[in-house]
Structure formats: structure tokens, C-alpha cells
Motif scaffolding. Structure first.
Motif, PDB file in Angstrom:
ATOM      1  N   GLU A  14       0.825  -1.208   0.000  1.00  0.00           N
ATOM      2  CA  GLU A  14       0.000   0.000   0.000  1.00  0.00           C
ATOM      3  C   GLU A  14       0.866   1.267   0.000  1.00  0.00           C
ATOM      4  O   GLU A  14       0.490   2.285  -0.580  1.00  0.00           O
ATOM      5  CB  GLU A  14      -0.959  -0.005   1.185  1.00  0.00           C
ATOM      6  CG  GLU A  14      -2.102   0.956   0.962  1.00  0.00           C
ATOM      7  CD  GLU A  14      -3.275   0.681   1.875  1.00  0.00           C
ATOM      8  OE1 GLU A  14      -3.182   1.032   3.068  1.00  0.00           O
ATOM      9  OE2 GLU A  14      -4.272   0.130   1.390  1.00  0.00           O
ATOM     10  N   THR A  15       2.034   1.200   0.625  1.00  0.00           N
ATOM     11  CA  THR A  15       2.957   2.343   0.607  1.00  0.00           C
ATOM     12  C   THR A  15       3.452   2.588  -0.820  1.00  0.00           C
ATOM     13  O   THR A  15       3.485   3.727  -1.284  1.00  0.00           O
ATOM     14  CB  THR A  15       4.137   2.104   1.568  1.00  0.00           C
ATOM     15  OG1 THR A  15       3.615   1.868   2.884  1.00  0.00           O
ATOM     16  CG2 THR A  15       5.079   3.294   1.607  1.00  0.00           C
ATOM     17  N   VAL A  16       3.805   1.517  -1.524  1.00  0.00           N
ATOM     18  CA  VAL A  16       4.232   1.633  -2.922  1.00  0.00           C
ATOM     19  C   VAL A  16       3.075   2.163  -3.775  1.00  0.00           C
ATOM     20  O   VAL A  16       3.270   3.026  -4.634  1.00  0.00           O
ATOM     21  CB  VAL A  16       4.755   0.280  -3.460  1.00  0.00           C
ATOM     22  CG1 VAL A  16       4.986   0.336  -4.966  1.00  0.00           C
ATOM     23  CG2 VAL A  16       6.039  -0.120  -2.737  1.00  0.00           C
ATOM     24  N   ARG A  17       1.873   1.667  -3.514  1.00  0.00           N
ATOM     25  CA  ARG A  17       0.694   2.137  -4.264  1.00  0.00           C
ATOM     26  C   ARG A  17       0.474   3.632  -4.045  1.00  0.00           C
ATOM     27  O   ARG A  17       0.198   4.380  -4.987  1.00  0.00           O
ATOM     28  CB  ARG A  17      -0.555   1.343  -3.852  1.00  0.00           C
ATOM     29  CG  ARG A  17      -1.788   1.701  -4.678  1.00  0.00           C
ATOM     30  CD  ARG A  17      -2.939   0.749  -4.407  1.00  0.00           C
ATOM     31  NE  ARG A  17      -3.586   0.951  -3.140  1.00  0.00           N
ATOM     32  CZ  ARG A  17      -4.552   1.833  -2.915  1.00  0.00           C
ATOM     33  NH1 ARG A  17      -4.990   2.615  -3.878  1.00  0.00           N
ATOM     34  NH2 ARG A  17      -5.104   1.938  -1.720  1.00  0.00           N
ATOM     35  N   MET A  18       0.628   4.094  -2.806  1.00  0.00           N
ATOM     36  CA  MET A  18       0.499   5.523  -2.516  1.00  0.00           C
ATOM     37  C   MET A  18       1.549   6.304  -3.309  1.00  0.00           C
ATOM     38  O   MET A  18       1.264   7.366  -3.859  1.00  0.00           O
ATOM     39  CB  MET A  18       0.651   5.800  -1.020  1.00  0.00           C
ATOM     40  CG  MET A  18       0.735   7.285  -0.670  1.00  0.00           C
ATOM     41  SD  MET A  18      -0.691   8.277  -1.174  1.00  0.00           S
ATOM     42  CE  MET A  18      -1.753   8.031   0.246  1.00  0.00           C
ATOM     43  N   GLY A  19       2.768   5.775  -3.405  1.00  0.00           N
ATOM     44  CA  GLY A  19       3.808   6.426  -4.196  1.00  0.00           C
ATOM     45  C   GLY A  19       3.392   6.572  -5.650  1.00  0.00           C
ATOM     46  O   GLY A  19       3.614   7.613  -6.275  1.00  0.00           O
ATOM     47  N   GLY A  20       2.744   5.549  -6.198  1.00  0.00           N
ATOM     48  CA  GLY A  20       2.253   5.624  -7.570  1.00  0.00           C
ATOM     49  C   GLY A  20       1.190   6.688  -7.745  1.00  0.00           C
ATOM     50  O   GLY A  20       1.162   7.405  -8.754  1.00  0.00           O
ATOM     51  N   VAL A  21       0.317   6.817  -6.751  1.00  0.00           N
ATOM     52  CA  VAL A  21      -0.722   7.859  -6.791  1.00  0.00           C
ATOM     53  C   VAL A  21      -0.068   9.239  -6.745  1.00  0.00           C
ATOM     54  O   VAL A  21      -0.453  10.150  -7.483  1.00  0.00           O
ATOM     55  CB  VAL A  21      -1.736   7.667  -5.629  1.00  0.00           C
ATOM     56  CG1 VAL A  21      -2.667   8.856  -5.504  1.00  0.00           C
ATOM     57  CG2 VAL A  21      -2.529   6.375  -5.823  1.00  0.00           C
ATOM     58  N   ILE A  22       0.931   9.395  -5.898  1.00  0.00           N
ATOM     59  CA  ILE A  22       1.648  10.671  -5.808  1.00  0.00           C
ATOM     60  C   ILE A  22       2.262  11.011  -7.165  1.00  0.00           C
ATOM     61  O   ILE A  22       2.134  12.138  -7.646  1.00  0.00           O
ATOM     62  CB  ILE A  22       2.717  10.624  -4.697  1.00  0.00           C
ATOM     63  CG1 ILE A  22       2.044  10.569  -3.324  1.00  0.00           C
ATOM     64  CG2 ILE A  22       3.659  11.829  -4.786  1.00  0.00           C
ATOM     65  CD1 ILE A  22       2.984  10.254  -2.167  1.00  0.00           C
ATOM     66  N   ALA A  23       2.902  10.029  -7.804  1.00  0.00           N
ATOM     67  CA  ALA A  23       3.541  10.268  -9.106  1.00  0.00           C
ATOM     68  C   ALA A  23       2.533  10.758 -10.145  1.00  0.00           C
ATOM     69  O   ALA A  23       2.862  11.609 -10.975  1.00  0.00           O
ATOM     70  CB  ALA A  23       4.232   8.992  -9.596  1.00  0.00           C
ATOM     71  N   LYS A  24       1.324  10.253 -10.095  1.00  0.00           N
ATOM     72  CA  LYS A  24       0.290  10.660 -11.057  1.00  0.00           C
ATOM     73  C   LYS A  24      -0.128  12.112 -10.898  1.00  0.00           C
ATOM     74  O   LYS A  24      -0.595  12.732 -11.844  1.00  0.00           O
ATOM     75  CB  LYS A  24      -0.976   9.808 -10.866  1.00  0.00           C
ATOM     76  CG  LYS A  24      -0.984   8.540 -11.609  1.00  0.00           C
ATOM     77  CD  LYS A  24      -2.348   7.894 -11.459  1.00  0.00           C
ATOM     78  CE  LYS A  24      -2.192   6.409 -11.641  1.00  0.00           C
ATOM     79  NZ  LYS A  24      -3.342   5.665 -11.226  1.00  0.00           N
ATOM     80  N   HIS A  25       0.003  12.642  -9.691  1.00  0.00           N
ATOM     81  CA  HIS A  25      -0.571  13.953  -9.394  1.00  0.00           C
ATOM     82  C   HIS A  25       0.435  15.073  -9.133  1.00  0.00           C
ATOM     83  O   HIS A  25       0.029  16.181  -8.795  1.00  0.00           O
ATOM     84  CB  HIS A  25      -1.547  13.837  -8.230  1.00  0.00           C
ATOM     85  CG  HIS A  25      -2.699  12.938  -8.545  1.00  0.00           C
ATOM     86  ND1 HIS A  25      -3.646  13.244  -9.502  1.00  0.00           N
ATOM     87  CD2 HIS A  25      -3.046  11.722  -8.060  1.00  0.00           C
ATOM     88  CE1 HIS A  25      -4.528  12.275  -9.581  1.00  0.00           C
ATOM     89  NE2 HIS A  25      -4.179  11.340  -8.715  1.00  0.00           N
TER      90      HIS A  25
END
Length: 156
Positions: A14-25
Motif C-alpha cells: 500500500e505504501t508503494v501504491r500511494m507512491g504511484g498515486v503521488i507520481a500521477k498527481h
């Protein structure tokens, strides 16, 4: 500028997934400071952000090299770990300012070690322990950071 509510991250995935969301925005030219104790998830979060920009390989911790560059199709991502920085002036000798430009994203772990040699962060991430999980809190220091936080929280 503004600070977000706390978001709980259940595990490393989930931490890695949050990083992916951050990268998108976040946009190009963004500087992100990551705060937290050893093991709080700063490098894991960096991995998610770097992979979110399209990196397919391993993401190494730059603890001993200070910076690990990722030259990607759409941008450059520079991952800094200042934990072992003996003197903030070392940043000047390594040409630190050259990394910060409008075609790059800079992720900085342990920014307090860089003191006055660092530019202001657009976004600050505060990672803390919460039992066996982690929590993240965002602080926006620019309009770009504030817009990103709003989008990140809505998307996660």
C-alpha cells in the motif's frame, strides 16, 4: 501552506501504491521532502513514486551515494538520501543545484541534514509508525503542492 489529515498505509504494498498515486498527481519540477524515522517507509515510498513515473527496474537506496538518478522517458527523477551527509556544504561540491529543474522530480530523504542548502519543497511527506502499519501526512508548501495533495487524497 496546508497540512492534510493522516492516511493509514496497511503494508509495504500500500505504501508503494500511494507512491504511484503521488507520481500521477505531481508535476515536473516538483521537490518532495520525506520525513520519518529509520524504517518508516521513506525509501519504499520513493520506490512507488519512481515506479509511478515508469521505472521498471530495482530502486536502490542512495544511502551511500547520496543520489540515485533515474532517467525516464517523460522526466528525470533524482532520489536523494542525506542520512549520511557529514556536512551540508558537501551538497555544493556535488553540484546539487543542477538537479533541480523544470524537467525533474527530486525526492529527498532526511532533508533536515541539508539545512539551508536545499530549495523549498513543494510537498513534504511525514511517515510515521502506527503499530505494524505506517501513516502518512502531507504538507503543501506551494500552490503546485497544494493542488497535488487535494488530488492525491481524493485518488487514494
Amino acid at each position: 501552506m496546508n497540512t492534510s489529515d493522516v492516511i493509514r498505509l496497511e503494508d509495504e504494498t500500500e505504501t508503494v501504491r500511494m507512491g504511484g498515486v503521488i507520481a500521477k498527481h505531481i508535476g515536473l519540477g516538483t521537490t518532495i521532502f520525506m520525513h520519518g524515522d529509520l524504517g518508516a517507509g521513506k525509501t519504499t515510498m520513493s520506490r512507488g513514486i519512481i515506479q509511478g513515473f515508469g521505472h521498471q527496474g530495482r530502486v536502490k537506496s542512495p544511502t551511500y551515494t547520496l543520489v540515485e538518478p533515474y532517467e525516464l522517458d517523460m522526466c528525470s527523477v533524482y532520489h536523494f538520501d542525506l542520512y549520511r551527509l557529514a556536512d551540508p556544504e558537501e551538497l555544493e561540491f556535488m553540484g546539487f543545484r543542477d538537479y533541480f529543474n523544470d524537467k525533474a522530480v527530486c525526492l529527498i530523504e532526511w532533508p533536515e541534514k541539508g539545512q539551508d542548502f536545499l530549495p523549498q519543497a513543494d510537498l513534504e511527506l511525514y511517515l510515521t509508525y502506527a503499530d505494524e502499519q505506517r501513516e502518512i501526512r502531507f504538507k503543501a508548501n506551494s500552490e503546485q503542492g497544494s493542488e497535488a495533495v487535494t488530488k492525491i487524497i481524493k485518488s487514494f
